[in-house]
Design an enzyme around this catalytic site. Sequence first.
Site, PDB file in Angstrom:
ATOM      1  N   ASN A   5      -3.117   4.423   4.636  1.00  0.00           N
ATOM      2  CA  ASN A   5      -3.706   3.323   3.869  1.00  0.00           C
ATOM      3  C   ASN A   5      -3.573   2.008   4.610  1.00  0.00           C
ATOM      4  OD1 ASN A   5      -2.210   5.055   1.244  1.00  0.00           O
ATOM      5  ND2 ASN A   5      -4.418   4.818   1.346  1.00  0.00           N
ATOM      6  N   LYS A  51      14.482  -0.029   5.401  1.00  0.00           N
ATOM      7  CA  LYS A  51      14.000   0.499   4.123  1.00  0.00           C
ATOM      8  C   LYS A  51      14.138   2.018   4.043  1.00  0.00           C
ATOM      9  CE  LYS A  51      12.062   1.117   0.185  1.00  0.00           C
ATOM     10  NZ  LYS A  51      10.671   0.809  -0.173  1.00  0.00           N
ATOM     11  N   LEU A  93       0.823  -1.207   0.000  1.00  0.00           N
ATOM     12  CA  LEU A  93       0.000   0.000   0.000  1.00  0.00           C
ATOM     13  C   LEU A  93       0.863   1.265   0.000  1.00  0.00           C
ATOM     14  CD1 LEU A  93      -2.321  -1.516   2.705  1.00  0.00           C
ATOM     15  CD2 LEU A  93      -2.947  -1.187   0.295  1.00  0.00           C
ATOM     16  N   PRO A  94       0.288   2.403  -0.409  1.00  0.00           N
ATOM     17  CA  PRO A  94       1.093   3.614  -0.604  1.00  0.00           C
ATOM     18  C   PRO A  94       1.637   4.279   0.656  1.00  0.00           C
ATOM     19  CG  PRO A  94      -0.935   3.698  -1.889  1.00  0.00           C
ATOM     20  CD  PRO A  94      -1.075   2.556  -0.937  1.00  0.00           C
ATOM     21  N   LYS A 136       7.627  11.043   0.183  1.00  0.00           N
ATOM     22  CA  LYS A 136       6.980  10.426   1.353  1.00  0.00           C
ATOM     23  C   LYS A 136       7.987   9.652   2.195  1.00  0.00           C
ATOM     24  CE  LYS A 136       5.236   6.490   1.161  1.00  0.00           C
ATOM     25  NZ  LYS A 136       5.575   5.081   1.500  1.00  0.00           N
ATOM     26  N   THR A 195       5.908   0.706   2.496  1.00  0.00           N
ATOM     27  CA  THR A 195       6.938   1.472   3.210  1.00  0.00           C
ATOM     28  C   THR A 195       6.223   2.522   4.049  1.00  0.00           C
ATOM     29  OG1 THR A 195       8.571   1.147   1.461  1.00  0.00           O
ATOM     30  CG2 THR A 195       8.953   2.955   2.983  1.00  0.00           C
TER      31      THR A 195
END
Length: 324
Positions: free
Chosen positions: A99, A200, A94-95, A275, A125
């Site tokens: 979300n 990440k 998912l973004p 983001k 992420t």
Amino acid sequence: MAALLRRSRSLVRKCRNHVWLQGSRSMASKTQVGFIGLGHMGNPMAKNLIKHGYPVIASDVFPESCKELQELGAQILDTPADVADKADRIITMLPSSPNVIDVYTGPNGILKKVKKGSLLIDSSTIDPAVSKEMAVAAEKTGAVFMDAPVSGGVGAATSGKLTFMVGGAEEEFTAAKELLSCMGANVVYCGQVGTGQAAKICNNMLLAIGMIGTAETMNLGIRLGLDPKLLAKILNMSSGRCWSSDTYNPVPGVMEGVPSANNYQGGFGTTLMAKDLGLAQNSASNTKTAVPLGSLAHQIYRMMCARGYASKDFSSVFQFLREE
């Protein structure tokens, strides 16, 4: 002779039973897998699960994203809760953090119908703190949550060569790796829940800094009269070599098969990079860590989003710098 014949028959039966049991275990492992989030990354990831023989049950907020997967045999359901009702192993891609929170804990979220003992793997992420919150919420329902963000982009997702950074209970890692290995070349255990996300965002901060550095260097060299292909060749045999220069060069015409060769379409969007850099900034603030280059990279990618580059690949920073 009769005794020898009986022993031979017995041995054949044992071999057949052994083969059948091995086959049963193999078939049993190919039980249904839920997949939620069929965007640029999720779609090819789910396809690779199908390619490896796993029946996929999928869901996405955009029905048109499901059509291609449905044609490959995936079962498409309306909500994450519906997926959780059918599958006890679910992967989400998912973004952003909001979300993920909605898909797991919302009115139609996974945790509304999740089965006890289910394995939930989130490859989004997001903020490490949100991963920890989801793990606590999942534990209350008897399910297991692991964070497993990826590196490699759309190309690696398509070819099944992603790198997964996994956080969660170590005793669950083997079960998670079985699925993740169908989609990635590297599956690395990082520690408890949230450590996958930590790895990440550190990687993506370095990636952003490296891409900006490569774009600046290529731009300077071109303005000094150097042929961009020649400059890239020299960089890639010298100490300046990096992934952004030798695998994902941001200059149009230098490499084929990368976003810069396609008007910066596809790949990893500038919005997503901004983001992720925001997540790194939050983590740096929380841990009182100095990240001056990370902060500047965040500022640059936010400026790009405001100036029409939001939907372009993050390597379009080369184009942005040329126009400045």
